[in-house]
Design a protein around this motif. Structure first.
Motif, mmCIF file in Angstrom:
data_model
loop_
_atom_site.group_PDB
_atom_site.id
_atom_site.type_symbol
_atom_site.label_atom_id
_atom_site.label_comp_id
_atom_site.label_asym_id
_atom_site.label_seq_id
_atom_site.Cartn_x
_atom_site.Cartn_y
_atom_site.Cartn_z
ATOM 1 N N VAL A 10 0.526 -1.125 -0.236
ATOM 2 C CA VAL A 10 0.202 0.397 0.175
ATOM 3 C C VAL A 10 0.819 1.527 0.060
ATOM 4 C CG1 VAL A 10 -0.472 0.133 2.580
ATOM 5 C CG2 VAL A 10 -1.895 0.857 1.751
ATOM 6 N N ASP A 25 -11.431 2.860 -8.574
ATOM 7 C CA ASP A 25 -11.830 2.254 -7.323
ATOM 8 C C ASP A 25 -13.051 2.182 -7.589
ATOM 9 O OD1 ASP A 25 -9.352 0.817 -7.851
ATOM 10 O OD2 ASP A 25 -8.824 2.048 -6.911
ATOM 11 N N ALA A 66 -6.038 -5.581 0.974
ATOM 12 C CA ALA A 66 -5.541 -3.596 0.047
ATOM 13 C C ALA A 66 -4.409 -3.383 0.890
ATOM 14 C CB ALA A 66 -7.234 -3.063 0.956
ATOM 15 N N ARG A 72 -3.766 -5.808 -8.149
ATOM 16 C CA ARG A 72 -4.540 -4.599 -8.062
ATOM 17 C C ARG A 72 -6.056 -4.813 -8.583
ATOM 18 N NH1 ARG A 72 -1.663 -0.126 -9.269
ATOM 19 N NH2 ARG A 72 0.901 -0.203 -7.575
ATOM 20 N N THR A 341 -6.328 0.036 -7.940
ATOM 21 C CA THR A 341 -5.701 -0.424 -6.990
ATOM 22 C C THR A 341 -6.393 -1.905 -6.046
ATOM 23 O OG1 THR A 341 -6.429 1.616 -5.457
ATOM 24 C CG2 THR A 341 -4.557 1.671 -7.024
ATOM 25 N N PRO A 342 -5.292 -2.251 -5.388
ATOM 26 C CA PRO A 342 -6.557 -2.834 -3.781
ATOM 27 C C PRO A 342 -7.466 -1.804 -3.213
ATOM 28 C CG PRO A 342 -4.256 -3.130 -4.150
ATOM 29 C CD PRO A 342 -4.461 -1.720 -4.787
ATOM 30 N N ALA A 343 -7.517 -0.936 -3.753
ATOM 31 C CA ALA A 343 -8.168 0.682 -2.130
ATOM 32 C C ALA A 343 -9.591 0.674 -3.291
ATOM 33 C CB ALA A 343 -8.547 2.041 -3.130
ATOM 34 N N GLY A 345 -11.395 -3.035 -3.686
ATOM 35 C CA GLY A 345 -11.361 -4.066 -1.785
ATOM 36 C C GLY A 345 -11.740 -3.528 -1.132
ATOM 37 N N ALA A 346 -11.030 -2.082 -0.877
ATOM 38 C CA ALA A 346 -11.921 -1.380 0.855
ATOM 39 C C ALA A 346 -13.205 -0.590 0.542
ATOM 40 C CB ALA A 346 -10.836 -0.613 1.177
#
Length: 594
Positions: A10, A25, A66, A72, A341-343, A345-346
């Motif tokens: 992150v 996202d 995340a 990603r 990005t993995p954000a 998922g958040a």
């Protein structure tokens, strides 16, 4: 800072995060949330757990991934195969519907998380390579069939049980007299609708003039539509009083953080299943992550993925969930929806949390048949009989491993299937490497190239035997190498030189070195010189650190052509004397070397 970024990706993508990325996202999160809500409920029931546990397992794990994950687009949460494995493992220690059953599932998630993190710290991501693709494909195909069969009881509205296909079908057959026709109509129509949504709705919407994004969003929302309509019908017509089983009251609110219950006997008993779930979950997850990363020329770190998935499972356990991993379908949806990005998922976790807080009272009358239909449609997409046919055509040994994995999984359960798959993958790897391909080679007329005498018209002499070995030499194949060389020499009494051609040998371990010494000694006793050619630099460096070269009866040649020119000049001269026309006729490609 660089070392810290390895464990906290992150910090890498987060410093470049901007409004445009956040918008992408957020849109992806909305799409995945719509898809994930019914899936989470359904997979929890598949695992034998209350429906809300699926929602709990879809909140904190997404946040943890995340922070620690490298993909990603990977979307972490409950998946069908892991849910089935959870039910199989936990069902050995507690009865479904009891607090002990839920506690064991939480412990299983925690143990899986610990296993994955330890593997990540030890950089054991390469272990995923021990499972061959045919075995994985076979296991997933069998699991899909097993899961679909296990959900038929909800579609028929009858009680049934069993962990194998035989047990499930036998139990269903015995209970058919209690079939609920209302439930069957509801479940069958929902299943048909979801199949139509998956196969044809998007094209129909595009034909009606919808934009691609809107058509895709409505298609992904198909399961939500099925949930809404069937829940409304159930509540309006009071179907629960007519024999239709519903989800019932789902507690509102977020789960309170908790420490998994500690019971040394339970923890030890679940350690094995936790390891199997960890390996299968990681293989499935990293395969999806690598595929999606390649499409955007990104890369993932398998070792860090272990840590990311481990943190997700521990987060699931702390929040009252069960084992999770990266799901294929939702990850593809996440990718297609534009997750940057993995954000994403958040953001999805926030959406699931909102649903847990405010929407669960609306799901009281949700028919279990609807959730069963959702599972059946999802898992049957994993069943790939075409892969079975392709594998049979291409490799009979891979097909045998694949077929054995399918049969064992169907007849003896998922744990036996996993163990069989892992064992067969390792066994096949060792078997193939223990019998390396070795070819007698000769020189292609008019060139300095050497090819298999069984595939090409080449020049060979009576004095020199050249053997090309197409594998690294290590403890598992050294005896095969010794036996093959001595057998070939015994068949050729006029041989004066044996050249081991090593262009494909990347390593010679200590056992193989002893075998080469033994080959050299036995050939010397028979009056035959032993030579090496085309030895790679790193391999040569290691040989030079020993006294093997001092005792070698022959030489080490830079190229096989140099070896032939010195050891058998006549054969080299005959090759050079061939006309180009003759060479062209004699060197017709005869297929790949085997």
């Amino acid at each position: 800072m660089t070392h810290l970024k390895r464990f906290l990706p992150v910090l890498d993508w987060g410093k470049h995060y901007d409004r445009a990325t956040a918008t992408s996202d957020l849109v992806a999160a909305i799409v995945v949330t719509i898809m994930l809500i019914p899936q989470s409920l359904a997979y929890a029931l598949l695992a034998g757990l209350p429906a809300e546990v699926g929602l709990y397992a879809s909140i904190l794990p997404l946040v943890a991934y995340a922070i620690f994950g490298t993909s990603r687009a990977l979307a972490v949460g409950p998946v069908a195969v892991v849910s089935l494995m959870t039910a199989s493992a936990v069902g050995e220690f507690a009865r479904q519907g009891t607090p002990e059953y839920l506690g064991a599932a939480i412990v299983l998630a925690f143990l899986s998380g610990l296993v994955l993190i330890v593997m990540g710290v030890l950089r054991l991501g390469f272990l995923a390579n021990l499972l061959s693709h045919p075995v994985i494909s076979g296991f997933i195909t069998a699991s899909g069939l097993l899961i679909a069969a296990s959900q038929l009881k909800h579609v028929f509205g009858i009680p049934a049980n069993g962990h194998t296909l035989y047990e499930i079908l036998l139990s269903l057959g015995r209970q058919l007299d209690d079939l609920s026709w209302i439930t069957l109509c509801l479940g069958a129509s929902t299943t048909a609708f979801l199949f139509w949504v998956r196969k044809g709705l998007k094209q129909r919407l595009l034909g009606l003039g919808f934009k691609p994004f809107s058509a895709d969003l409505l298609t992904k929302a198909g399961p939500v539509g099925a949930v809404a309509v069937t829940t409304l019908l159930s509540a309006t017509l009071d179907l629960s009083e007519r024999g239709v089983r519903v989800v019932g009251d789902i507690p509102s609110g977020l789960p309170m953080p908790q420490i998994p219950p500690f019971d040394s006997e339970l923890w030890l008993a679940l350690a094995g299943p936790a390891l199997l779930i960890s390996v299968i979950g990681f293989v499935e997850s990293v395969s999806v992550a690598q595929t999606l990363a390649a499409k955007k020329r990104q890369r993932i770190d398998p070792d860090q993925e272990l840590i990311g998935l481990g943190a997700s499972n521990i987060a699931s356990a702390v929040s009252g969930g069960y084992p999770v991993t990266g799901g294929f379908a939702r990850s593809v949806v996440n990718f297609d929806a534009g997750a940057a990005t993995p954000a994403a998922g958040a953001f999805t976790a926030v959406g699931i949390a909102f649903a847990t807080l405010f929407l669960t009272p609306l799901l009281t009358y949700l028919p279990q048949a609807t959730l069963a239909a959702t599972i059946i449609v999802a898992v049957l997409s994993l069943v790939d009989f075409g892969a079975v046919k392709r594998t049979f055509i291409y490799s009979k040994s891979d097909f045998a491993a694949m077929a054995a994995t399918i049969l064992v999984t169907l007849l003896f359960g998922v744990e036996a299937g996993v163990i069989t798959g892992v064992s067969l993958s390792i066994a096949l790897h060792l078997y193939r490497n223990s019998r390396p391909h070795m070819a007698i080679v000769g020189i292609v007329p008019g060139t300095e190239h050497f090819r298999n005498v069984e595939r090409h018209n080449v020049v060979t002499g009576d004095r020199v035997l050249t053997i090309r070995v197409d594998e690294s030499l290590f403890f598992a194949n050294t005896r095969f190498l010794e036996d093959r060389i001595h057998a070939l020499v015994a068949e050729r009494p006029d041989i004066e030189h044996v050249v081991l051609m090593c262009p494909a040998v990347n390593e010679i371990d200590a056992s193989a070195l002893e075998s080469l010494e033994e080959i050299n000694h036995r050939l010397s006793d028979a009056g035959v010189c032993f030579h090496l050619s085309e030895v790679k630099g790193p391999v040569m460096d290691r040989l030079q650190r020993t006294d093997f070269l001092d005792h070698l009866s022959g030489q080490v040649f830079l190229s096989q052509y140099d070896a032939l020119s010195e050891l058998d000049p006549l054969s080299a001269h005959i090759s050079e004397s061939r006309t180009p026309k003759k060479r062209a006729q004699s060197n017709v490609w005869a297929g790949p070397e085997i």
